[in-house]
Design a protein around this motif. Structure first.
Motif, mmCIF file in Angstrom:
data_model
loop_
_atom_site.group_PDB
_atom_site.id
_atom_site.type_symbol
_atom_site.label_atom_id
_atom_site.label_comp_id
_atom_site.label_asym_id
_atom_site.label_seq_id
_atom_site.Cartn_x
_atom_site.Cartn_y
_atom_site.Cartn_z
ATOM 1 N N LEU A 25 54.446 72.622 19.037
ATOM 2 C CA LEU A 25 54.908 72.577 20.432
ATOM 3 C C LEU A 25 56.300 71.961 20.572
ATOM 4 C CD1 LEU A 25 51.552 71.293 21.962
ATOM 5 C CD2 LEU A 25 52.555 73.555 22.333
ATOM 6 N N GLY A 26 57.021 71.889 19.474
ATOM 7 C CA GLY A 26 58.296 71.187 19.481
ATOM 8 C C GLY A 26 59.323 71.725 20.458
ATOM 9 N N SER A 27 59.270 73.011 20.798
ATOM 10 C CA SER A 27 60.281 73.616 21.676
ATOM 11 C C SER A 27 60.036 73.330 23.145
ATOM 12 C CB SER A 27 60.317 75.136 21.450
ATOM 13 O OG SER A 27 60.644 75.436 20.113
ATOM 14 N N HIS A 28 58.908 72.702 23.477
ATOM 15 C CA HIS A 28 58.535 72.481 24.878
ATOM 16 C C HIS A 28 58.789 71.035 25.293
ATOM 17 C CE1 HIS A 28 56.520 76.397 25.411
ATOM 18 N NE2 HIS A 28 56.181 76.259 24.136
ATOM 19 N N TYR A 88 50.965 61.993 23.161
ATOM 20 C CA TYR A 88 50.284 61.953 21.861
ATOM 21 C C TYR A 88 48.780 61.782 22.036
ATOM 22 C CZ TYR A 88 48.593 60.083 17.429
ATOM 23 O OH TYR A 88 47.857 59.860 16.283
ATOM 24 N N TRP A 89 48.371 60.818 22.873
ATOM 25 C CA TRP A 89 46.937 60.554 23.032
ATOM 26 C C TRP A 89 46.217 61.663 23.774
ATOM 27 C CZ3 TRP A 89 44.150 57.567 20.202
ATOM 28 C CH2 TRP A 89 44.755 56.497 19.529
ATOM 29 N N ILE A 90 46.923 62.359 24.640
ATOM 30 C CA ILE A 90 46.294 63.516 25.307
ATOM 31 C C ILE A 90 46.002 64.603 24.285
ATOM 32 C CG2 ILE A 90 46.682 65.398 26.946
ATOM 33 C CD1 ILE A 90 48.361 63.435 28.619
ATOM 34 N N ILE A 91 47.009 64.945 23.479
ATOM 35 C CA ILE A 91 46.819 66.030 22.508
ATOM 36 C C ILE A 91 45.818 65.621 21.430
ATOM 37 C CG2 ILE A 91 48.000 67.406 20.746
ATOM 38 C CD1 ILE A 91 50.429 67.463 22.574
ATOM 39 N N PRO A 147 63.379 70.600 22.174
ATOM 40 C CA PRO A 147 63.230 71.565 23.283
ATOM 41 C C PRO A 147 64.415 72.525 23.365
ATOM 42 C CG PRO A 147 63.885 69.408 24.117
ATOM 43 C CD PRO A 147 63.606 69.225 22.654
ATOM 44 N N ASP A 148 64.110 73.779 23.660
ATOM 45 C CA ASP A 148 65.149 74.788 23.866
ATOM 46 C C ASP A 148 65.193 75.162 25.343
ATOM 47 O OD1 ASP A 148 62.885 76.319 24.205
ATOM 48 O OD2 ASP A 148 63.035 77.327 22.271
ATOM 49 N N ARG A 149 65.665 76.360 25.681
ATOM 50 C CA ARG A 149 65.842 76.762 27.083
ATOM 51 C C ARG A 149 64.561 77.294 27.720
ATOM 52 N NH1 ARG A 149 70.674 77.355 29.311
ATOM 53 N NH2 ARG A 149 69.902 79.097 30.597
ATOM 54 N N ARG A 150 63.493 77.406 26.951
ATOM 55 C CA ARG A 150 62.264 77.942 27.532
ATOM 56 C C ARG A 150 61.704 76.957 28.562
ATOM 57 N NH1 ARG A 150 58.600 78.689 22.349
ATOM 58 N NH2 ARG A 150 60.664 78.843 21.401
ATOM 59 N N ARG A 151 61.174 77.510 29.631
ATOM 60 C CA ARG A 151 60.634 76.693 30.719
ATOM 61 C C ARG A 151 59.252 77.217 31.110
ATOM 62 N NH1 ARG A 151 63.683 73.663 29.235
ATOM 63 N NH2 ARG A 151 65.416 72.583 30.274
ATOM 64 N N LEU A 152 58.307 76.304 31.145
ATOM 65 C CA LEU A 152 56.934 76.641 31.531
ATOM 66 C C LEU A 152 56.622 76.020 32.886
ATOM 67 C CD1 LEU A 152 53.992 77.622 30.899
ATOM 68 C CD2 LEU A 152 53.635 75.380 29.828
ATOM 69 N N ASN A 153 55.965 76.794 33.740
ATOM 70 C CA ASN A 153 55.501 76.243 35.013
ATOM 71 C C ASN A 153 54.259 75.399 34.727
ATOM 72 O OD1 ASN A 153 54.617 75.730 37.629
ATOM 73 N ND2 ASN A 153 55.309 77.730 38.369
ATOM 74 N N GLY A 181 55.561 67.356 29.190
ATOM 75 C CA GLY A 181 54.507 67.791 30.100
ATOM 76 C C GLY A 181 53.938 69.136 29.705
ATOM 77 N N ALA A 182 54.823 70.042 29.256
ATOM 78 C CA ALA A 182 54.369 71.363 28.814
ATOM 79 C C ALA A 182 53.522 71.255 27.554
ATOM 80 C CB ALA A 182 55.568 72.273 28.581
ATOM 81 N N LYS A 183 53.894 70.342 26.630
ATOM 82 C CA LYS A 183 53.081 70.146 25.426
ATOM 83 C C LYS A 183 51.643 69.792 25.802
ATOM 84 C CE LYS A 183 56.973 67.866 22.997
ATOM 85 N NZ LYS A 183 57.523 68.842 22.059
ATOM 86 N N ALA A 184 51.513 68.807 26.693
ATOM 87 C CA ALA A 184 50.173 68.355 27.085
ATOM 88 C C ALA A 184 49.421 69.450 27.827
ATOM 89 C CB ALA A 184 50.284 67.101 27.955
ATOM 90 N N ALA A 185 50.113 70.157 28.728
ATOM 91 C CA ALA A 185 49.453 71.205 29.510
ATOM 92 C C ALA A 185 48.993 72.352 28.615
ATOM 93 C CB ALA A 185 50.401 71.710 30.596
ATOM 94 N N LEU A 186 49.812 72.746 27.656
ATOM 95 C CA LEU A 186 49.438 73.834 26.743
ATOM 96 C C LEU A 186 48.257 73.435 25.868
ATOM 97 C CD1 LEU A 186 53.013 75.039 25.762
ATOM 98 C CD2 LEU A 186 51.283 76.414 26.934
ATOM 99 N N ALA A 187 48.268 72.194 25.364
ATOM 100 C CA ALA A 187 47.139 71.719 24.557
ATOM 101 C C ALA A 187 45.854 71.689 25.381
ATOM 102 C CB ALA A 187 47.448 70.329 23.998
#
Length: 702
Positions: free
Chosen positions: A117-120, A220-223, A32-38, A123-129
């Motif tokens: 989705l490595g930079s997220h 993992y199981w969500i994605i 994860p980097d500095r990016r932040r997703l609502n 929770g953001a990984k699952a939400a984006l997927a």
């Protein structure tokens, strides 16, 4: 917190060794980097699609779906990202639908998604997927629901080869719906866990070490499930009727099979199997996240209590704990629309305007601005304080209506505000309710430049004195009242510029009220006769406490008949608002009407329900004020010829007092009063407070 247990799912659903290998591979992809997703708002948008995609049990029903949207897409932010949010989602959707060479295996494709989705955060990984899946799921459901009503939908459905008879697909679609809801619920768990301010409260490290791997495996199981669902939707769009001709559904909605190898049957069972697995994960994860949340809130509450008891060099630690646990730029300057960090408030007195999403009635909000930023005294202290609007939902979670109202009003608020108030930590909100006594009514909590609480509600003193009340502390409130007396300046100041000017010029002013139109007409006629006789005074009509439609009607009639009314209906509302603020302020400081003259006079006006009206006469900055009620007013005015002769010697108010308060003694009074010299007093006269007669004047030199 109850120690996190190694639930049966985590030990028996798969080998512990496989889990360890999986977790290691997941962590290798996690950078994860500095990016932040609502993530919470994005997930709400996904949940909204899932809800509407499955809102109708009968997919071919003629009943239109009621669109009651629960999320606002405009509130979704992806901060410090090299690409827009939708680009990220489309890339994931492409990964889901297109099997690249060497990535046909489901696990391999899932891990490829994690690489993407490595930079997220998790929770953001699952939400984006889920968002990527929701696009194809929503399009598919939209076509099915619109096809009976819109010819264009029929054409597109035929082009995509969606079967015209959807009943044969109902078991698969129902399984898809159930799995979608379970994925959303699980993603909520991850987002809620990651939102906990664990770094600020020192969690139990053993519990945390057990919990984190479960979060990784859950993601993992969500994605993985989104990939399966997306593939099945793609297949549904190209299914041939003969592929499912052996399948039928009985009345109890259980699956029956004529062919064990039916493609639809296999697909449905695959979805149900995933749903069972994810439901099992959810049944263990949900109570554990709740346990972390309860422990975190308890520790946060204690930390906030401790924080406000300590002295600080500035207000940054306090403001950071209140607003910046999740966001480095939690505030917005409404005048410039600029996002701000709490560092913008360093060395300032901070006024927290805490309220529901609709902060104040328009006229009160207008008056608040007038009394602070637009107040003449504000130039002397500009930049020394800041108002922050902190809206708190009336409900446990923000509703769509509250968010829409916040979005609307936030662009016109004249102060700073919390940009995303729905993201405030629940422990902070509960602290405000419990320790600051916020119960839905607007309060204004004051933090000094070092972050210490100096007033739990300064709203009334702001309404009374405006920016003169700086620094808005409780001690300043006491100081201001110690310097106040019952006079026209206190009653009417700041309501209207012309009225303020009349007070400063020392004019005779009559403020009167009634909702009896006949009484108002007669009173104005008699006062006009007095004015025509050469006794100048200004008339101000203010109706009565809690003015309503009847007051508006009277104002309209007065403007036509008398044409002498200064205050509009809004200004009249503000007049009574200030009086209410005076009473609340005095009462909160421990005063009572039996010993405090200002409180007694204010209460008399607020509680007056006399239909025959009342009037208060005063002059400029003088403390000599007369309040008259009911029939007593006309008795005095009818005797004008008697007391009017004294006006030349006694001034208007003192002359009126000779009728209202006749001499208490027949003979000489012998009362003396020493008055310090002031400019203009040499030519004036005084009335004895004991016998109510004109006093003789002598000059004393010291």
């Amino acid at each position: 917190m109850t120690s996190v247990q190694s639930g049966s799912f985590w030990q028996h659903s798969q080998s512990y060794l496989d889990d360890e290998i999986l977790i290691k591979n997941l962590l290798l992809s996690h950078d994860p980097d500095r990016r932040r997703l609502n993530s919470g708002v994005l997930l709400s948008a996904v949940e909204n699609i899932v809800f509407h995609a499955t809102a109708s049990e009968d997919l071919v029903s003629d009943n239109p779906v009621n669109a009651n949207f629960k999320s606002n897409i405009s509130n979704i932010e992806l901060i410090e990202s090299p690409e827009p949010l939708m680009h990220t989602i489309y890339k994931i959707a492409h990964e889901m639908l297109c099997k690249s060479p060497g990535k046909e295996d489901l696990h391999t494709r899932t891990m490829a998604s994690f690489d993407l989705l490595g930079s997220h955060r998790w929770g953001a990984k699952a939400a984006l997927a889920l968002a990527a899946f929701a696009i194809s799921y929503g399009e598919f459901s939209l076509l099915i629901q619109l096809r009976p009503h819109i010819p264009l939908a029929v054409s597109i459905a035929n082009f995509k080869q969606i079967p015209s008879n959807m009943s044969m697909l109902k078991p698969q679609v129902q399984a898809l719906r159930s799995l979608s809801k379970t994925m959303v619920d699980l993603t909520k768990c991850i987002i809620e866990f990651e939102a906990l301010p664990l770094a600020h409260i020192g969690p139990d490290m053993e519990d945390l070490a057990v919990m984190k791997p479960k979060i990784y495996v859950t993601a993992y199981w969500i994605i993985r499930s989104t990939l399966v669902c997306s593939s099945q939707i793609k297949s549904l769009m190209a299914i041939k009727p003969e592929q499912a001709k052996y399948f039928k559904l009985n009345n109890s909605a259980n699956f029956s099979y004529f062919s064990r190898y039916s493609n639809i049957t296999i697909a449905a069972w695959e979805l149900l199997s995933l749903d069972n697995r994810l439901s099992s994960i959810y049944s263990h994860l949900r109570p554990q996240v709740d346990a972390f949340r309860r422990q975190t809130e308890a520790k946060m509450h204690q930390k906030l209590l401790s924080l406000f008891k300590k002295s600080h060099i500035d207000n940054q630690d306090v403001l950071q704990m209140l607003f910046a646990l999740k966001d480095d730029l939690p505030l917005k300057d409404c005048s410039t629309q600029e996002k701000l960090g709490v560092s913008a408030l360093k060395s300032k007195v901070v006024l927290l305007l805490i309220s529901k999403p609709d902060p104040l009635p328009f006229e009160q909000l207008f008056f608040l601005v007038n009394q602070t930023y637009d107040h003449p005294h504000n130039d002397k202290i500009e930049g020394s304080y800041a108002i922050i609007w902190v809206p708190i939902s009336f409900y446990e979670a923000w509703t769509d209506a509250e968010q829409k109202w916040f979005d609307f009003i936030s662009n016109s608020m004249p102060c700073y505000l919390v940009r995303q108030p729905w993201s405030l930590n629940s422990a902070v909100v509960n602290f405000m309710k419990q320790e600051w006594n916020y119960g839905g009514e607007v309060i204004m909590v004051v933090l000094d430049s070092e972050g210490m609480i100096t007033n739990l509600n300064a709203l009334d003193m702001v309404f009374i004195w405006g920016s003169k009340a700086y620094p808005f502390s409780l001690s300043r409130e006491n100081e201001l009242w110690n310097g106040e007396q019952w006079k026209m300046q206190l009653i009417a100041n700041e309501i209207h510029p012309i009225l303020t000017q009349w007070v400063e010029e020392g004019r005779n002013i009559c403020i009167y009220g009634s909702e009896n139109l006949d009484w108002i007409r007669e009173f104005n006629a008699k006062m006009k006769d007095i004015k025509d006789a050469g006794m100048q005074h200004e008339m101000i009509y203010v109706g009565k406490n809690n003015p309503g439609e009847h007051t508006k009607e009277i104002l309209s009639i007065m403007n036509r008949e008398i044409q002498s009314n200064l205050l509009s209906f809004t200004k009249i509302q503000l007049f009574w608002l200030r009086l209410e603020s005076m009473r609340r302020s005095k009462s909160r400081l421990g005063n009572n009407a039996s010993t405090d003259n200002v409180l007694a006079q204010v209460s008399a006006l607020l509680d007056n329900n006399n239909d025959n009206g009342w009037a208060v006469y005063g002059k400029g900055l003088s403390t000599d004020i007369v309040r008259v009620e009911g029939d007593e007013i006309f008795r005095c005015l009818n005797l004008f010829r008697q007391w009017g002769e004294n006006v030349g010697r006694l001034e208007f108010i003192d002359a009126l007092r000779t009728v209202l308060e006749p001499p208490l003694v027949d003979g000489p009074c012998n009362h003396t009063q020493v008055v310090p010299y002031s400019e203009g007093l040499v030519q004036g006269n005084m009335v004895c407070q004991n016998c109510k007669r004109l006093m003789k004047k002598f000059t004393i030199y010291e």
